[in-house]
Design a protein around this motif. Structure first.
Motif, PDB file in Angstrom:
ATOM      1  N   THR A 635       0.841  -1.050  -0.229  1.00  0.00           N
ATOM      2  CA  THR A 635       0.018  -0.782  -0.084  1.00  0.00           C
ATOM      3  C   THR A 635       0.442   1.188   0.105  1.00  0.00           C
ATOM      4  OG1 THR A 635      -1.809  -1.556   0.948  1.00  0.00           O
ATOM      5  CG2 THR A 635      -1.997   1.235   1.209  1.00  0.00           C
ATOM      6  N   GLU A 636       0.193   2.335  -1.082  1.00  0.00           N
ATOM      7  CA  GLU A 636       1.271   3.607  -1.220  1.00  0.00           C
ATOM      8  C   GLU A 636       0.196   4.666  -1.180  1.00  0.00           C
ATOM      9  OE1 GLU A 636       4.638   3.871  -1.964  1.00  0.00           O
ATOM     10  OE2 GLU A 636       5.626   1.806  -2.474  1.00  0.00           O
ATOM     11  N   SER A 637       0.711   5.950  -1.151  1.00  0.00           N
ATOM     12  CA  SER A 637      -0.078   7.233  -1.235  1.00  0.00           C
ATOM     13  C   SER A 637       0.966   7.104  -2.175  1.00  0.00           C
ATOM     14  CB  SER A 637       0.862   7.563   0.476  1.00  0.00           C
ATOM     15  OG  SER A 637      -0.476   9.132   0.205  1.00  0.00           O
ATOM     16  N   ILE A 638      -0.562   7.919  -2.861  1.00  0.00           N
ATOM     17  CA  ILE A 638      -0.209   8.493  -4.587  1.00  0.00           C
ATOM     18  C   ILE A 638      -1.121   9.617  -4.413  1.00  0.00           C
ATOM     19  CG2 ILE A 638       0.579   6.214  -5.468  1.00  0.00           C
ATOM     20  CD1 ILE A 638      -2.236   5.901  -6.569  1.00  0.00           C
ATOM     21  N   ASN A 639      -0.644   9.938  -5.647  1.00  0.00           N
ATOM     22  CA  ASN A 639      -1.768  11.646  -6.027  1.00  0.00           C
ATOM     23  C   ASN A 639      -1.505  11.625  -7.246  1.00  0.00           C
ATOM     24  OD1 ASN A 639       1.282  12.463  -5.787  1.00  0.00           O
ATOM     25  ND2 ASN A 639       0.099  14.683  -5.274  1.00  0.00           N
ATOM     26  N   THR A 640      -0.800  10.754  -7.862  1.00  0.00           N
ATOM     27  CA  THR A 640      -0.534  11.442  -9.885  1.00  0.00           C
ATOM     28  C   THR A 640      -0.532   9.958  -9.931  1.00  0.00           C
ATOM     29  OG1 THR A 640       1.711  11.556  -9.896  1.00  0.00           O
ATOM     30  CG2 THR A 640       0.037  13.634  -9.507  1.00  0.00           C
ATOM     31  N   ILE A 641      -1.415   9.662 -11.409  1.00  0.00           N
ATOM     32  CA  ILE A 641      -1.879   8.761 -12.273  1.00  0.00           C
ATOM     33  C   ILE A 641      -1.445   9.196 -14.238  1.00  0.00           C
ATOM     34  CG2 ILE A 641      -1.849   7.260 -13.226  1.00  0.00           C
ATOM     35  CD1 ILE A 641      -3.932   6.363 -10.496  1.00  0.00           C
ATOM     36  N   SER A 642      -0.407   8.367 -15.066  1.00  0.00           N
ATOM     37  CA  SER A 642      -0.699   9.299 -16.076  1.00  0.00           C
ATOM     38  C   SER A 642       0.176   7.366 -16.966  1.00  0.00           C
ATOM     39  CB  SER A 642       1.141   9.701 -16.439  1.00  0.00           C
ATOM     40  OG  SER A 642       0.761  10.129 -17.656  1.00  0.00           O
ATOM     41  N   MET A 643      -0.871   7.667 -17.628  1.00  0.00           N
ATOM     42  CA  MET A 643      -0.456   6.685 -19.140  1.00  0.00           C
ATOM     43  C   MET A 643      -0.746   7.041 -20.373  1.00  0.00           C
ATOM     44  SD  MET A 643      -2.482   2.908 -19.076  1.00  0.00           S
ATOM     45  CE  MET A 643      -1.877   1.328 -19.049  1.00  0.00           C
ATOM     46  N   ALA A 644       0.245   6.284 -20.995  1.00  0.00           N
ATOM     47  CA  ALA A 644      -0.068   7.289 -22.298  1.00  0.00           C
ATOM     48  C   ALA A 644      -0.451   6.489 -23.321  1.00  0.00           C
ATOM     49  CB  ALA A 644       1.402   7.354 -23.142  1.00  0.00           C
ATOM     50  N   PHE A 645      -0.906   6.844 -24.478  1.00  0.00           N
ATOM     51  CA  PHE A 645      -1.799   5.762 -25.290  1.00  0.00           C
ATOM     52  C   PHE A 645      -1.641   6.381 -26.718  1.00  0.00           C
ATOM     53  CE2 PHE A 645      -4.033   5.723 -21.945  1.00  0.00           C
ATOM     54  CZ  PHE A 645      -4.979   4.633 -21.823  1.00  0.00           C
TER      55      PHE A 645
END
Length: 736
Positions: A635-645
């Motif tokens: 379990t991690e504290s996260i605040n950004t997610i990005s993915m390329a298409f």
């Protein structure tokens, strides 16, 4: 003694006779010869005058019309009326030199052939020539004639289209479709009957696919369609009375009509070319003094039973073929189709392909196949050959343009000599290194008998073949040596740098995939902190500058520019050095990927970043949504997610309509974190080739599992692949 005397006299007579048969065009900087010509050959006469002056320093007088027989002359003119229009003849007679042709175009060809054959003049590229210097010019007796077996020769290269003098020197056309109506050269169905005009009120004019009419192709058995197309053709010929040829041809897809009547005819004919040839024959009958061209391409490539009418030109296309070896060896179906069409008509135009359209600048070792392929076309009576190069600069652009043009004029030249001629002439002292590179990369491909060299491939496919890391290093060393050999010659050095673009590009793409420590986007310091690999940054800088300095603007046929490639690569460098808690995390795909990236979802977290082609590290889903779960391991504290298409619209690859990110601590209950609608919804004017990051920022939250759902964008009715499933291609997920 008497016998010796007679022998000497005989020898002297022989020498005198030989001497009399020689023409002394120029002696010690002077000449008695003039150049005579007809009005139509004035420009050819000026070319001859110009180059004889460059060679000898003497300007021969130009005279239109005949001169008295006492004046020695070079005669430019036409052969007798019965001579083939392409025939050229160069001969000495009665102290004069005759340079003749079956047409005025052939006279021009004969002038350049004379200068090259008898003086060794060379034209390597626009403005790059090698002309010998001679104070005296003596020609032996000659009687040379030649009829090129391929009468219309086109190399799709802007070197010829933008430089007509160079095209003349290499005896190729100025344009891709000479004598065609400009707006009706290929893929014309949608131009004659645009769906915006007809589809809503008359869907029956278009292809039946399954249970629905779609504007992908025309219904060729609908009589109204025939009349509308004939009216359109008549209007175009009226608008362009100078044109001799017009294309009535399928659009660029395989979604042809399968209505009962069309299907019955195609079954009778043994090929979907059956409805096409019958339709085009009916159009051609209305224009007996014109030529109607059509395509034998993809679904219409196999010949039918019905023969094309005499004024129908069949354009036979080799787009599917493996380019790693000659067509006759690795594309036998095409070779058989060529033979089959040859039994139906002698009016065949070959549309061949010589570059990688998805990556103009990538190494594409098919140069050794050009000659045997031209032999195949020539030996099957193809008189019109169009070699579709990239038009815009591509790998070894000048070399490819030169070699292809030479082989179209004379398919039986010694290929190795031709390659040496160009590399030594154009690259000078660097030539042997570039010749070694060309030979080596072709040999490495030949060693890999299973490799399919595709027009729509990508260098990433070859990183375990002819572009292995150790081979890339060897190629780079050859170019280092080539640059060093001409370091004091800026113009030649620039030519070497252009030739090097292919290897530089391959190394950049290898670095994008992080295939070795040296070929990687980032390097880590002792504390594990990632920073941009300075060698790759320098490589990108050199690549971009060489392209900019030489007006090289496009990466592929989809319009992806060099500037966009550079910006995309810089973005990839920045993305690669970003902290990423998902790096090397386990990925589970909940929906089934297809074909690409070995269908391995782990490519989404491997640190390698996708490029502009769908072969380059992208995970693909055809006709379904992408649903994957990334396990961060804890379990991690996260605040950004990005993915390329990726988007490549002509290959039915679209951005997802929306991307939703979910979080979970137990991989059972997921909470929606956020949804991003596509910032670039698909339209007819959408950019063909593009990469889009779907970024989401949110208040910090703790999760172990992140689910990504990317919704497939359905293929719209107006797209050329209407009725077919579309693709979603995704790459690296970055979580922090």
């Amino acid at each position: 003694m008497q016998k010796i005397t007679f022998a000497l006299i005989g020898a002297l007579l022989l020498l005198t006779s030989c001497s009399q048969n020689k023409l002394k065009l120029v002696k010690n900087g002077e000449s008695d010869y003039v150049i005579t010509y007809t009005k139509e050959d004035h420009e050819s006469a000026k070319v001859l005058q110009n180059y004889l002056e460059k060679i000898s320093g003497v300007e021969l007088e130009l005279t239109e019309g005949n001169l008295d027989s006492a004046t020695p002359k070079i005669v430019l003119g036409l052969l007798e009326d019965s001579s083939p229009s392409e025939n050229i003849q160069i001969k000495t007679q009665d102290g004069n030199l005759h340079i003749l042709g079956g047409s005025h175009q052939a006279v021009q060809n004969a002038v350049y052939e004379f200068l090259e054959r008898y003086f060794n003049c060379k034209w390597y590229a626009p403005g790059v020539e090698a002309i010998p210097l001679k104070k005296s010019i003596t020609l032996n007796e000659m009687d040379y004639s030649y009829i090129p077996e391929i009468s219309t020769r086109t190399v799709h290269s802007r070197l010829f289209y933008q430089n007509h003098d160079f095209a003349d020197q290499q005896k190729v056309t100025y344009e891709a479709f000479p004598t065609y109506v400009p707006s009706a050269r290929v893929h014309t169905f949608h131009k004659f009957m645009p769906e915006e005009v007809f589809y809503e009120d008359h869907p029956e004019y278009y292809a039946l696919r399954g249970d629905k009419r779609l504007p992908t192709q025309l219904c060729l058995t609908n009589p109204d369609v025939l009349e509308i197309v004939k009216d359109s053709v008549a209007a175009l010929f009226e608008r362009h009375p100078e044109a001799a040829v017009l294309s009535v041809s399928q659009d660029d897809n395989q979604q042809y009509c399968q209505c009962p009547l069309c299907s019955r005819i195609d079954e009778e004919e043994g090929s979907p070319a059956g409805t096409m040839v019958r339709f085009v024959n009916n159009v051609a009958k209305a224009f007996p003094d014109k030529t109607i061209s059509t395509l034998a391409y993809q679904h219409t490539r196999k010949p039918p039973k019905t023969a094309p009418d005499p004024n129908v030109l069949i354009t036979l296309c080799s787009i599917e073929c493996d380019r790693s070896a000659p067509i006759a060896d690795k594309c036998e179906d095409f070779a058989q189709d060529l033979i089959g069409w040859g039994k139906l008509t002698d009016n065949i135009r070959i549309w061949d392909y010589t570059t990688q359209f998805t990556n103009f600048l990538a190494p594409f070792p098919n140069i050794h196949t050009i000659q045997p392929n031209i032999h195949l076309f020539r030996d099957n009576n193809a008189k019109w050959v169009f070699e579709q190069h990239s038009n815009n600069p591509s790998e070894l652009f000048e070399l490819r343009s030169y070699v292809t043009a030479k082989l179209l004029w004379n398919p039986d030249l010694d290929f190795n000599d031709l390659l040496l001629e160009f590399t030594n002439g154009y690259y000078q002292e660097a030539g042997p290194f570039i010749k070694n590179y060309v030979d080596q990369i072709h040999q490495e491909l030949a060693n890999d008998q299973d490799f399919f060299l595709f027009l729509y491939g990508d260098p990433s496919e070859a990183f375990d073949s002819y572009l292995k890391p150790d081979l890339l290093a060897q190629y780079a060393n050859l170019f280092d040596a080539a640059e060093e050999a001409v370091a004091e010659k800026p113009a030649i050095l620039n030519r070497v740098k252009m030739a090097r673009l292919g290897i530089d590009y391959a190394m950049l793409e290898a670095s994008r995939k992080n295939i070795t420590d040296q070929l990687s986007l980032t390097i880590a310091d002792a504390d594990g902190i990632e920073s941009i690999n300075p060698d790759v940054a320098m490589l990108l800088d050199n690549f971009s500058n060489t392209a900019k300095n030489n007006d090289i603007t496009l990466m592929n046929e989809m319009g992806f520019t060099v500037n966009e490639y550079g910006a995309n690569f810089l973005s990839a460098l920045e993305m690669a050095k970003r902290p990423n808690k998902a790096r090397d995390s386990e990925v589970t795909t909940l929906t089934k990927p297809k074909k690409y990236a070995n269908e391995d979802p782990m490519v989404l977290t491997d640190g390698a970043l996708g490029g502009s082609s769908f072969y380059a590290n992208w995970l693909g889903y055809e006709g379904n949504d992408m649903e994957v779960v990334v396990d961060l391991g804890k379990t991690e504290s996260i605040n950004t997610i990005s993915m390329a298409f990726l988007q490549v619209t002509n290959h039915v690859v679209f951005f997802p309509s929306e991307v939703t990110y979910f979080g979970s601590v137990d991989n059972k209950t997921f909470t929606e974190i956020g949804t991003i609608n596509s910032p670039k919804p698909l339209t007819k004017s959408s950019k063909v080739n593009d990469i889009q990051y779907f970024d989401l920022e949110f208040d910090p939250a703790s999760y172990r599992y992140v689910k990504v759902v990317a919704r497939n964008t359905e293929t719209p009715y107006w797209h050329h692949a209407a009725g077919l499933p579309s693709w979603v291609f995704a790459d690296e997920i970055i979580i922090d």
